[in-house]
Design a protein around this motif. Structure first.
Motif, PDB file in Angstrom:
ATOM      1  N   ASN A  44       0.831  -1.200   0.000  1.00 56.62           N
ATOM      2  CA  ASN A  44       0.000   0.000   0.000  1.00 56.62           C
ATOM      3  C   ASN A  44       0.873   1.260   0.000  1.00 56.62           C
ATOM      4  OD1 ASN A  44      -2.435   1.518   0.234  1.00 56.62           O
ATOM      5  ND2 ASN A  44      -2.044   1.754   2.424  1.00 56.62           N
ATOM      6  N   ALA A  45       0.526   2.192  -0.875  1.00 51.37           N
ATOM      7  CA  ALA A  45       1.135   3.523  -0.854  1.00 51.37           C
ATOM      8  C   ALA A  45       0.013   4.509  -0.531  1.00 51.37           C
ATOM      9  CB  ALA A  45       1.769   3.861  -2.195  1.00 51.37           C
ATOM     10  N   GLU A  46       0.262   5.351   0.442  1.00 53.98           N
ATOM     11  CA  GLU A  46      -0.747   6.295   0.900  1.00 53.98           C
ATOM     12  C   GLU A  46      -0.300   7.712   0.534  1.00 53.98           C
ATOM     13  OE1 GLU A  46      -3.058   7.064   5.123  1.00 53.98           O
ATOM     14  OE2 GLU A  46      -1.086   6.145   5.138  1.00 53.98           O
ATOM     15  N   LEU A  47      -1.056   8.372  -0.353  1.00 54.45           N
ATOM     16  CA  LEU A  47      -0.762   9.733  -0.773  1.00 54.45           C
ATOM     17  C   LEU A  47      -1.642  10.686   0.021  1.00 54.45           C
ATOM     18  CD1 LEU A  47      -0.167   7.838  -3.330  1.00 54.45           C
ATOM     19  CD2 LEU A  47      -0.296   9.944  -4.626  1.00 54.45           C
ATOM     20  N   VAL A  48      -1.033  11.495   0.859  1.00 53.87           N
ATOM     21  CA  VAL A  48      -1.763  12.438   1.691  1.00 53.87           C
ATOM     22  C   VAL A  48      -1.614  13.823   1.072  1.00 53.87           C
ATOM     23  CG1 VAL A  48      -1.923  13.473   3.994  1.00 53.87           C
ATOM     24  CG2 VAL A  48      -1.353  11.054   3.740  1.00 53.87           C
ATOM     25  N   GLY A  49      -2.738  14.498   0.891  1.00 57.22           N
ATOM     26  CA  GLY A  49      -2.690  15.826   0.296  1.00 57.22           C
ATOM     27  C   GLY A  49      -4.041  16.508   0.329  1.00 57.22           C
ATOM     28  N   PHE A  50      -4.290  17.323  -0.696  1.00 59.18           N
ATOM     29  CA  PHE A  50      -5.556  18.052  -0.732  1.00 59.18           C
ATOM     30  C   PHE A  50      -5.920  18.404  -2.166  1.00 59.18           C
ATOM     31  CE2 PHE A  50      -2.111  21.045  -0.047  1.00 59.18           C
ATOM     32  CZ  PHE A  50      -2.339  22.035  -0.990  1.00 59.18           C
ATOM     33  N   ARG A  98      -9.553  24.509  -0.178  1.00 63.21           N
ATOM     34  CA  ARG A  98      -8.792  23.261  -0.185  1.00 63.21           C
ATOM     35  C   ARG A  98      -9.549  22.236   0.651  1.00 63.21           C
ATOM     36  NH1 ARG A  98      -2.620  25.130   1.269  1.00 63.21           N
ATOM     37  NH2 ARG A  98      -2.241  26.263  -0.679  1.00 63.21           N
ATOM     38  N   ILE A  99      -9.559  20.998   0.160  1.00 57.11           N
ATOM     39  CA  ILE A  99     -10.200  19.902   0.886  1.00 57.11           C
ATOM     40  C   ILE A  99      -9.164  18.786   1.048  1.00 57.11           C
ATOM     41  CG2 ILE A  99     -12.051  18.193   0.842  1.00 57.11           C
ATOM     42  CD1 ILE A  99     -13.048  21.083   1.166  1.00 57.11           C
ATOM     43  N   SER A 100      -8.868  18.426   2.296  1.00 55.53           N
ATOM     44  CA  SER A 100      -7.904  17.352   2.577  1.00 55.53           C
ATOM     45  C   SER A 100      -8.423  16.037   2.030  1.00 55.53           C
ATOM     46  CB  SER A 100      -7.669  17.222   4.082  1.00 55.53           C
ATOM     47  OG  SER A 100      -7.097  18.398   4.583  1.00 55.53           O
ATOM     48  N   TYR A 101      -7.492  15.219   1.509  1.00 61.22           N
ATOM     49  CA  TYR A 101      -7.892  13.941   0.927  1.00 61.22           C
ATOM     50  C   TYR A 101      -6.693  12.996   0.942  1.00 61.22           C
ATOM     51  CZ  TYR A 101     -10.407  10.740  -2.121  1.00 61.22           C
ATOM     52  OH  TYR A 101     -11.055   9.644  -2.628  1.00 61.22           O
ATOM     53  N   THR A 102      -6.953  11.709   1.143  1.00 63.02           N
ATOM     54  CA  THR A 102      -5.918  10.680   1.120  1.00 63.02           C
ATOM     55  C   THR A 102      -6.253   9.654   0.054  1.00 63.02           C
ATOM     56  OG1 THR A 102      -5.465  10.987   3.467  1.00 63.02           O
ATOM     57  CG2 THR A 102      -4.739   8.907   2.477  1.00 63.02           C
ATOM     58  N   ILE A 103      -5.257   9.331  -0.761  1.00 64.68           N
ATOM     59  CA  ILE A 103      -5.407   8.325  -1.815  1.00 64.68           C
ATOM     60  C   ILE A 103      -4.615   7.099  -1.411  1.00 64.68           C
ATOM     61  CG2 ILE A 103      -4.860   7.768  -4.218  1.00 64.68           C
ATOM     62  CD1 ILE A 103      -5.212  10.777  -4.815  1.00 64.68           C
ATOM     63  N   ASN A 104      -5.254   5.926  -1.431  1.00 62.84           N
ATOM     64  CA  ASN A 104      -4.569   4.667  -1.149  1.00 62.84           C
ATOM     65  C   ASN A 104      -4.405   3.891  -2.449  1.00 62.84           C
ATOM     66  OD1 ASN A 104      -4.153   4.424   1.811  1.00 62.84           O
ATOM     67  ND2 ASN A 104      -6.340   4.882   1.802  1.00 62.84           N
ATOM     68  N   VAL A 105      -3.159   3.535  -2.733  1.00 58.47           N
ATOM     69  CA  VAL A 105      -2.859   2.712  -3.908  1.00 58.47           C
ATOM     70  C   VAL A 105      -2.448   1.348  -3.395  1.00 58.47           C
ATOM     71  CG1 VAL A 105      -1.388   2.449  -5.933  1.00 58.47           C
ATOM     72  CG2 VAL A 105      -2.072   4.741  -5.186  1.00 58.47           C
ATOM     73  N   ARG A 106      -3.187   0.325  -3.798  1.00 58.93           N
ATOM     74  CA  ARG A 106      -2.884  -1.038  -3.348  1.00 58.93           C
ATOM     75  C   ARG A 106      -2.257  -1.829  -4.491  1.00 58.93           C
ATOM     76  NH1 ARG A 106      -6.645   0.904  -0.359  1.00 58.93           N
ATOM     77  NH2 ARG A 106      -7.334   0.183   1.659  1.00 58.93           N
ATOM     78  N   ASN A 107      -1.125  -2.458  -4.171  1.00 58.19           N
ATOM     79  CA  ASN A 107      -0.427  -3.287  -5.141  1.00 58.19           C
ATOM     80  C   ASN A 107       0.514  -4.189  -4.350  1.00 58.19           C
ATOM     81  OD1 ASN A 107       1.796  -4.107  -6.982  1.00 58.19           O
ATOM     82  ND2 ASN A 107       0.630  -2.908  -8.462  1.00 58.19           N
ATOM     83  N   SER A 108       0.491  -5.464  -4.627  1.00 56.60           N
ATOM     84  CA  SER A 108       1.309  -6.413  -3.866  1.00 56.60           C
ATOM     85  C   SER A 108       2.810  -6.173  -4.028  1.00 56.60           C
ATOM     86  CB  SER A 108       0.966  -7.852  -4.271  1.00 56.60           C
ATOM     87  OG  SER A 108       1.236  -8.054  -5.640  1.00 56.60           O
ATOM     88  N   HIS A 109       3.219  -5.414  -5.040  1.00 53.05           N
ATOM     89  CA  HIS A 109       4.642  -5.154  -5.278  1.00 53.05           C
ATOM     90  C   HIS A 109       5.160  -3.907  -4.553  1.00 53.05           C
ATOM     91  CE1 HIS A 109       4.788  -8.370  -8.177  1.00 53.05           C
ATOM     92  NE2 HIS A 109       3.742  -7.849  -8.802  1.00 53.05           N
ATOM     93  N   ILE A 110       4.283  -3.199  -3.871  1.00 54.18           N
ATOM     94  CA  ILE A 110       4.737  -2.026  -3.111  1.00 54.18           C
ATOM     95  C   ILE A 110       5.478  -2.522  -1.878  1.00 54.18           C
ATOM     96  CG2 ILE A 110       4.030   0.007  -1.796  1.00 54.18           C
ATOM     97  CD1 ILE A 110       1.576   0.189  -3.640  1.00 54.18           C
ATOM     98  N   PRO A 111       6.747  -2.126  -1.727  1.00 53.44           N
ATOM     99  CA  PRO A 111       7.524  -2.618  -0.580  1.00 53.44           C
ATOM    100  C   PRO A 111       7.250  -1.802   0.681  1.00 53.44           C
ATOM    101  CG  PRO A 111       8.883  -1.181  -1.899  1.00 53.44           C
ATOM    102  CD  PRO A 111       7.553  -1.291  -2.611  1.00 53.44           C
ATOM    103  N   GLU A 112       7.439  -2.443   1.818  1.00 57.87           N
ATOM    104  CA  GLU A 112       7.464  -1.681   3.063  1.00 57.87           C
ATOM    105  C   GLU A 112       8.904  -1.209   3.197  1.00 57.87           C
ATOM    106  OE1 GLU A 112       6.231  -1.924   7.718  1.00 57.87           O
ATOM    107  OE2 GLU A 112       5.405  -3.313   6.272  1.00 57.87           O
TER     108      GLU A 112
END
Length: 133
Positions: A44-50, A98-112
């Motif tokens: 999972n990659a979590e993009l935090v922004g607005f 501005r409106i805060s928003y978080t995007i979650n990208v799920r992919n099994s190849h995303i490393p921790e």
């Protein structure tokens, strides 16, 4: 004298139309997503922004497309995705806000990854509509 008066009247009408019509046509939303930080978790990659609306009308965000490149401090590319489409459930963004928003990208190849890394988003495009739903 009548010809001069008509010419002057035509000139004034043309000048008014040139000024008024473009201003009316320019009234529209202009929404972009600004990524402030990217957090990496296994799968999972979590993009935090607005979302920011710099236009002069309210609108609803429908979809956001982007490329995401994540690179470790040593220059090794950790993960990349191109043409990712994130569907948004009609987030309302008023004009000039501005409106805060978080995007979650799920992919099994995303490393921790717990080291330092850099990220960048490219080829971004926000799709919006003036109606909800």
């Amino acid at each position: 004298m009548k010809t001069t008066s008509r010419f002057f009247l035509l000139f004034v009408l043309t000048a008014l139309c040139t000024i008024i019509f473009p201003l009316a046509a320019a009234a529209k939303p202009l929404i972009r997503f600004h990524t402030q930080h990217v957090y990496l978790h296994q799968g999972n990659a979590e993009l935090v922004g607005f979302f920011e609306n710099t236009g002069d009308e309210m609108a609803y965000v429908k979809r956001y497309e982007f490329d995401l490149i994540i690179t470790a401090d040593n220059g090794k590319q950790l993960w990349t995705t191109y043409g990712t489409q994130h569907y948004v459930n009609s987030v309302r963004v008023p004009a000039g806000r501005r409106i805060s928003y978080t995007i979650n990208v799920r992919n099994s190849h995303i490393p921790e990854y717990h080291g330092k890394y850099r990220w960048r988003t490219e080829n971004t495009h926000t799709y919006w509509s003036k109606t909800a739903g």
